[in-house]
Each structure stands twice: as structure tokens, then as C-alpha cells.
Design a protein around this motif. Structure first.
Motif, short mmCIF file in Angstrom:
data_model
loop_
_atom_site.label_atom_id
_atom_site.label_comp_id
_atom_site.label_asym_id
_atom_site.label_seq_id
_atom_site.Cartn_x
_atom_site.Cartn_y
_atom_site.Cartn_z
N GLU A 106 13.74 73.34 -65.82
CA GLU A 106 13.35 72.16 -65.04
C GLU A 106 11.84 71.95 -65.14
O GLU A 106 11.07 72.92 -65.15
N GLN A 108 8.87 70.11 -63.18
CA GLN A 108 8.66 69.60 -61.84
C GLN A 108 7.25 69.07 -61.65
O GLN A 108 6.30 69.50 -62.31
N GLU A 114 8.97 65.76 -57.12
CA GLU A 114 10.04 65.18 -57.92
C GLU A 114 10.34 66.05 -59.14
O GLU A 114 9.46 66.73 -59.68
N LEU A 115 11.59 65.98 -59.56
CA LEU A 115 12.03 66.62 -60.79
C LEU A 115 11.93 65.58 -61.90
O LEU A 115 12.57 64.54 -61.84
N VAL A 118 15.03 67.76 -67.10
CA VAL A 118 15.85 68.97 -67.12
C VAL A 118 16.38 69.14 -68.53
O VAL A 118 16.77 68.17 -69.18
N GLU A 389 18.37 65.19 -64.83
CA GLU A 389 19.32 66.18 -65.31
C GLU A 389 20.30 65.62 -66.34
O GLU A 389 21.12 66.37 -66.88
#
Length: 746
Positions: A106, A108, A114-115, A118, A389
Motif C-alpha cells: 500500500e 499511503q 488517504e490510500l 495498492v 485497491e
């Protein structure tokens, strides 16, 4: 405040040139407590670069190799299943080679929480991601190494030879008419006056808003305006959030052209940045190659995943009065279906080979419905929903929409779109896809059953408090659905079996091997018992049963160990039932009457019925069962007979021999008596049976009986003797004769 800038290389289509677009933090809070809002103006700056040589190691990026910071190889994980590596600062791009077991990586942004991206990786995976301000690389797995880790900071000053080329009046854009703002486009705009008015109105409303106006759970006015800016590059251009550097740059009266725009892509490449005219803050640097931008790649043919259609269920109203009925009937409270609505639910997936695409435009056909005559529907929509993701180059969206009937087919094709109003060619049309109907309407509840002389009568339950009488839903009604009555014709199988230990099977399910049983599929829906555990069997896989462990049976892989046990088939298994009758599902009578001839019963028996709905070529789930008592046929009255006195036994009981005048039917017979003359009806009321039980007539002719009656001493006595045929649960009428008993002492 952070200003983000993006770009694409030379586009030949009008308006030609290098295209830019930028994002201002319009929703950021200013010192006075309000929103920062629109900048008054931005300055666009350009600097030449030598981009003719790009090494293969960073071939995924167009940025000069010297701009990348090499961080070496960094280990993450080890004893920890989750670990992270902090970058020296925010990065707009990160690349490395993963060395280690499969893991989830991940990227970040700790400032916003916030992400940003991924990636699922395995050993040797080359990872390249871009983002706004990534500063943490988090690993979920058993550990590994970020080999040859590099990061790119595009906000760092690269000491370039910057030239101011244009000043764009952003704030005045929302006060301009479409003709004035449209000159920025260099050709006739595609927006209508009404569309431009909506954009201006949304922007002016946002400009007048304050943080106190925000409503929790709803987008703010600035978020709505930013959404409009993101729809198309042309909208961003007309609103002062984009620019094209090329021969078609005519410019609007709102702006100032400070240097000549480019005439062709024949150069070494350029870097661009923008500057807030008031604060002087600059954006990140973006780079364009000295070539014409390649056309967008065509996406793969789209796919429908889990395309289902169903009748959506309405909220079931609560009864106004307490339900004073049995718990079983009280639990029967099916959700009512919304009439004449058929809802499709599916995942629409498209794979895109071009990393520059920001989404896909879908063209979809819903074919005509043979059942309703509804005409074919053609529509176009966009799929630009991407989460960090999501796999790279895959666009998927969960969709829900109505169709006229479940018999329609779906097909679609796709073309790629990017952030610069470009589209690719279309993919091939996917084959027409049928919809899987997810619809299991329960039949009406049954109350009771009766059976007599080959006729069955079943009463429906129509007086449940708080509920109207059962009606078929629109699908059952429109397809001429029928209520099918089934009769049970076999008992459920019960068999001993050997069981292996229970092991987890995922999603809260367990499985166990079963030995010593044939046709294991017959027990799906039934129960098993072993090791003190009794559970329902939800599926069968080969020689394994699959079940869900309930709270009172333990949990985990040690729910039970290997040992012996028992399997019991579900009472409602289809193999145990045969169809007895069917009725139109619409306008059902309260009492269902039908002929159901059965072979004569040897004795009292129970006949069991169950209902299911048949509709649209399928059969719905079974309902409750009702049972009727079935009495055997009444035997025939015995033939005429004579009686012979054989004597008196030691206990002073009278011994009789009965002889039929014609051979009697096979069966059993009883002998009765009463004092005096009596008719068959009177014998039923006044008579008493002999001491012997029901007996078969020897050679079809003779019966023997012992009567415990007072023996006449001085006067003859008249009695009535009767014979009746008996079966299990039924008796015939009596054949009777008068019989004089002589006195012992005449």
C-alpha cells in the motif's frame, strides 16, 4: 496550499498542442475561516528539456533519470506480518522491484490519511505507481525487500530556464458568457448555453458558500464544482483550469498571452508548471515528450459478471395488531414484491491496455422483450470509478437498473477515454448475455387437508391477522404461473455412515468426509449427527458434506472428530414427492379440491401434501406441509351363516361353531352377541364381542367363538349372533341370525 498540474504531449486533433490541466485546493480553509476558493489568476510557465534519451530502468516514466532519488534496497517485514517504510518526503512516483513472498503493498499519504495506490506483488514484480503525495510504503505479508527503491519529487526546484507564456484569469471565468470563455478553445465549443449556465451557477454558488453551509454526508458546493471540472478537459479549459500550448491557442479576452505558443512538437521536450499570481506558489513540474502523443489503445471486450435479475422487495409492513397465531405461521411473513419491476444487478468489467486511459465509455444494448414487446434500448455511459485497491488497467462498476422483463439480453462494447477529451476506437461487441433470474417466491400458506374416497381437499390460510390474502407476484402472474400440489410418496432416507473430522471450508463453513453411503447428494438439505453434533447439510462435494456450525454445536476445526454417525434426508427432498394436482396461481380459491386416487389402504394412514409455484419454466421453493388422515375402505358384510352349539366349557362359557353358507372373502371376522332378537343396528348398540380376537375363517367357512353369557337353567333363551368383517381401522356391517339356547334342565 498545493497546486497539482498534469499534461499530455502533442495532440494533432483540434485544438492542437500540448495540453495542460490543473487542480487548486479550492476547499482548503483560508486564514479568515472561509474557503480559499478560486485564484484570481494563474501564470503558466514553460522550460525546455532534453528528453531524447530515457534509460530503460525508468522506461515507465518520462521524467529525466537525474530527477529520481535512489534509496537503495530496503527490507520490510521479517517477524512482522505488517511493516512500513517511510520515504524521506512526499513523492509523486515510486518504483522498485519486490523480492520476497507474495504480499500486498500500500502507498499511503499520511498528511491526508488517504490510500493512494495498492499493488499485489510476488517475487520479481516491477512496481511503478504515481500519486499526489505518497510518503509511506506499507507491506502486508511475511516480509521482503524493496529492491532498487526510487522516488520522484516533482515539487523540487530543478533549476530550469522558466519562461512565462500565459496568464489565465480564473476568477473572471465564472462571470463571462460562453462566447467569451469559449475563445480559449480555439474552435467552436461543444457545450450549450444551458450547460454553461449550469456550470457558472454551480461555481458561483460554491464561491458564495462558507464551511458552515456543509451538510454531513452530502457533497459541498465546491465538491460539486470540482466534479464538473473533472468531467471533461473542455469544461476545465473554459473555466480557467486548463490550457493548450499550440498553434490553435487563440486566447480569450480574459487572458494575457505572454509568449508565442508552440507551432509543432519538433523540439527536445518541455517542462511546465503554473504559479498562483497572488501568492507566487508553484505547482509540481510536469513533462511532455518531443513527439506526438500516441492514440489511446482500444479496450478489451467488456464482461458482465454475475448478471442477475430479480423482483426488488418492498419493506414488509408490520401488522397493526398482535399476531395471535402459532409460531410457525407467525414466522411466515414473506416480503412483498414491488409490482412490475425487474431489477438487474451486475458487475460491468473492462480491461484496458493503455495506462494513459482514465476510464471507458460504454455503449450498451438491452434487447427487446419477447414477453412484453418492449423495444430495444441503446444507451451510453461512462465508467471512471477507480479505487486505489483496484487492479491496474481494470475498470469495474457495480450497476443496478430496471428492465421490462427477465427475458431481455445484454451486450456492450467499450472505448477508452482520458483526461484530455480523447477517445479510442471501440472494442468488439460482446455476445448477447442472458440474465440469471434470482427469484424464489414462496407458495401460499396451507392450513389443513382432508382425504376421502379418492378426493383431496386442502384449505389455504387466508386469515392471518395484519396480512391480505396471498397473491402471486407480477412475474408469476404474467407468466401464467401455477400452484403445484405434491404428495409425499416415500419416506426420507436414514442411514448410518462414517465421518471424518470437521475442517474449515471458508465463509463460516466446514466440511467432513463421509464413507459408507451411496448417492450422498440425496442428503443435501438434510441433517447429520455425529459426535454430539447435529447440523444441516448445505452442500455435497464429492464424498464430503459441507455444513455451517451453529452456536450450540461448537465452532472451529474441532467441532467434532472422526467417528460413526447418521444421515437423514430432508423431508422436502424432490425425490420423495410426486405431483398430485395444479391450479392457476392467480385467483386461487380458498379450498383446493382435486382427485387423487390411491390404492386401497390396509389400515388408517396419513397422506402428506406440499405446494410449490411453477412459473417461467422453473419451480419455486417448497412451502409448508399439511396432512390428512386416510381411512381404509369399509369391508363387505359377511355372507349368511348358521350357528351350532358345541357345548359348555369348564368355565361355563358357551362354545359356538359358525358356518358360512358360502365361502367368505379373505380377511378377519369377529363374532358378537346380544340378548333377545336384534337387528344389525341394534347389535351395534347392545351387543358384546366374544372372547376370541378377530380370526380368519377356516377354509373360508368356519369360525369358532366362546361367549361369556348366562346359561339358561330351566327355560330356553333366545340370543342374536352377529358376524362382522374387520380390517385395520374399519369394520363392516353385521350379518345376524337369531339363535335359541336350550335350558340345561328342561
Amino acid at each position: 496550499m498545493t497546486i497539482y498540474l498534469s499534461s499530455i504531449g502533442w495532440l494533432s486533433e483540434t485544438p492542437a498542442g500540448n495540453r495542460l490541466r490543473w487542480h487548486f485546493p479550492l476547499r482548503e480553509l483560508a486564514d479568515g475561516g472561509g474557503y480559499r476558493g478560486l485564484p484570481q489568476a494563474v501564470i503558466i510557465e514553460r522550460a525546455p528539456l532534453n528528453l531524447r534519451m530515457v534509460p530503460s530502468r525508468v522506461s515507465l516514466s518520462i521524467y529525466p533519470p537525474g530527477w529520481w532519488d535512489l534509496l537503495g534496497s530496503q527490507s520490510v517485514g521479517g517477524l512482522l506480518l505488517a511493516d512500513e517504510f517511510k520515504l524521506p518526503g512526499p513523492a509523486q512516483a515510486v518504483t522498485f522491484v519486490w523480492r520476497g513472498a507474495p504480499a500486498r503493498i500500500e502507498f499511503q499519504n499520511s498528511q491526508t490519511g488517504e490510500l493512494e495506490a495498492v499493488r499485489s506483488v510476488s517475487d520479481g514484480t516491477v512496481v511503478y505507481v504515481e500519486g499526489q503525495a505518497m510518503d509511506t510504503v506499507a507491506m502486508l505479508g511475511t516480509g521482503g525487500m524493496l529492491e532498487d527503491l526510487r522516488m520522484l519529487d516533482l515539487f523540487r526546484d530543478r533549476q530550469l530556464n522558466w519562461e512565462r507564456i500565459a496568464e489565465i484569469a480564473v476568477e473572471k471565468s465564472l462571470d463571462a458568457d460562453l462566447n467569451t470563455a469559449g475563445k480559449r478553445y480555439g474552435q467552436p465549443v461543444t457545450l450549450t448555453e444551458e450547460q454553461w449556465a449550469d456550470i457558472v451557477r454551480t461555481g458561483q454558488k460554491a464561491r458564495a458558500s462558507v464551511p458552515a453551509d456543509a451538510i454531513a454526508g452530502e457533497p459541498t458546493d465546491w465538491e460539486l464544482f470540482e466534479l464538473l471540472l473533472g468531467l471533461r478537459w473542455e469544461i476545465a479549459l473554459l473555466c480557467g483550469f486548463a490550457y493548450h500550448d499550440g498553434p490553435d491557442t487563440a486566447g480569450s479576452d480574459l487572458d494575457n498571452q505572454l509568449a508565442a505558443p508552440l507551432e509543432s512538437p519538433d523540439h527536445s521536450g518541455f517542462a511546465y508548471r503554473i504559479r498562483d499570481a497572488d501568492s507566487g506558489e508553484t505547482s509540481n513540474v510536469t513533462v511532455v515528450m518531443p513527439t506526438t502523443a500516441a492514440e489511446l489503445g482500444i479496450p478489451d471486450m467488456p464482461q458482465y459478471i454475475s448478471a442477475e435479475v430479480r423482483l426488488p422487495e418492498a419493506i414488509s409492513p408490520q401488522p397493526a395488531v398482535p399476531v395471535s397465531i402459532s409460531r410457525t405461521l407467525a414466522a411466515f411473513n414473506p416480503l412483498p414484491f414491488l409490482a412490475d419491476r425487474f431489477e438487474v444487478r451486475l458487475i460491468h468489467l473492462t480491461r484496458q491496455s493503455d495506462i494513459r486511459a482514465h476510464g471507458v465509455e460504454m455503449e450498451e444494448i438491452v434487447t427487446a422483450s419477447p414477453a412484453t414487446g418492449e423495444r430495444e434500448l441503446n444507451r451510453t455511459f461512462f465508467n471512471r470509478s477507480r479505487l486505489p485497491e483496484d487492479p491496474p488497467l481494470v475498470y469495474s462498476s457495480a450497476r443496478s437498473f430496471d428492465v421490462s422483463f427477465p427475458d431481455v439480453l445484454l451486450q456492450s462494447r467499450a472505448r477508452a477515454i482520458d483526461g484530455w477529451d480523447r477517445v479510442s476506437g471501440y472494442s468488439a461487441w460482446m455476445p448477447p448475455t442472458p440474465l440469471t433470474l434470482r427469484h424464489d417466491p414462496p407458495p401460499p400458506p396451507l392450513e389443513s387437508a382432508a382425504y376421502e374416497s379418492g378426493m383431496a381437499r386442502i384449505m389455504r390460510r387466508t386469515d392471518i391477522p395484519g396480512e391480505a390474502d396471498w397473491k402471486p407476484d407480477s412475474l408469476v402472474r404474467r407468466t401464467g404461473g401455477r400452484l403445484v400440489i405434491y404428495r409425499q410418496n416415500a419416506a426420507p432416507r436414514t442411514t448410518d455412515a462414517g465421518f471424518g473430522s470437521a475442517v474449515p471450508a471458508g465463509d463460516g463453513l466446514y466440511r467432513a468426509a463421509v464413507t459408507g453411503v451411496n448417492a450422498l447428494n440425496d442428503f443435501i438439505g438434510g441433517i447429520f449427527s455425529t459426535g454430539g453434533v447435529t447440523e444441516n447439510i448445505v452442500a455435497v462435494s464429492g464424498t464430503d458434506i459441507v455444513f455451517r456450525v451453529s452456536g450450540n454445536a461448537g465452532s472451529g476445526s474441532m467441532a467434532f472428530g472422526s467417528g460413526s454417525g447418521r444421515l437423514v434426508q430432508d423431508l422436502k427432498h424432490p425425490s420423495l414427492w410426486v405431483q398430485a394436482a395444479d391450479f392457476p396461481a392467480d385467483n386461487l380459491p380458498k379450498e383446493l379440491v382435486f382427485s387423487d386416487p390411491l390404492p386401497p389402504a390396509a389400515g388408517t394412514a396419513v397422506v402428506t401434501y406440499m405446494a410449490r409455484l411453477a412459473y417461467y419454466g422453473r419451480t419455486g421453493p417448497p412451502g409448508g406441509v399439511v396432512r390428512a388422515v386416510r381411512l381404509p375402505a369399509i369391508p363387505d358384510v359377511p355372507p349368511p351363516f348358521t350357528a351350532e352349539l358345541l357345548g359348555i366349557d369348564f368355565f361355563h362359557r358357551t362354545l359356538l361353531k359358525i358356518r358360512f353358507t358360502t365361502p367368505a372373502a379373505s380377511g378377519r371376522y369377529t363374532v358378537w352377541w346380544c340378548d333377545g332378537a336384534a337387528s344389525p343396528e341394534e347389535l351395534v348398540r347392545r351387543g358384546s364381542p366374544g372372547t376370541h380376537q378377530a380370526q380368519e375363517a377356516q377354509n373360508g367357512l368356519h369360525l369358532y367363538e366362546t361367549l361369556t353369557l348366562p346359561i339358561p337353567q330351566h327355560m330356553d333363551r333366545l340370543i342374536t349372533i352377529g358376524v362382522q368383517q374387520v380390517s385395520e381401522g374399519a369394520v363392516s356391517g353385521f350379518a345376524v341370525i337369531p339363535f335359541p339356547l336350550p335350558a340345561l334342565q328342561a
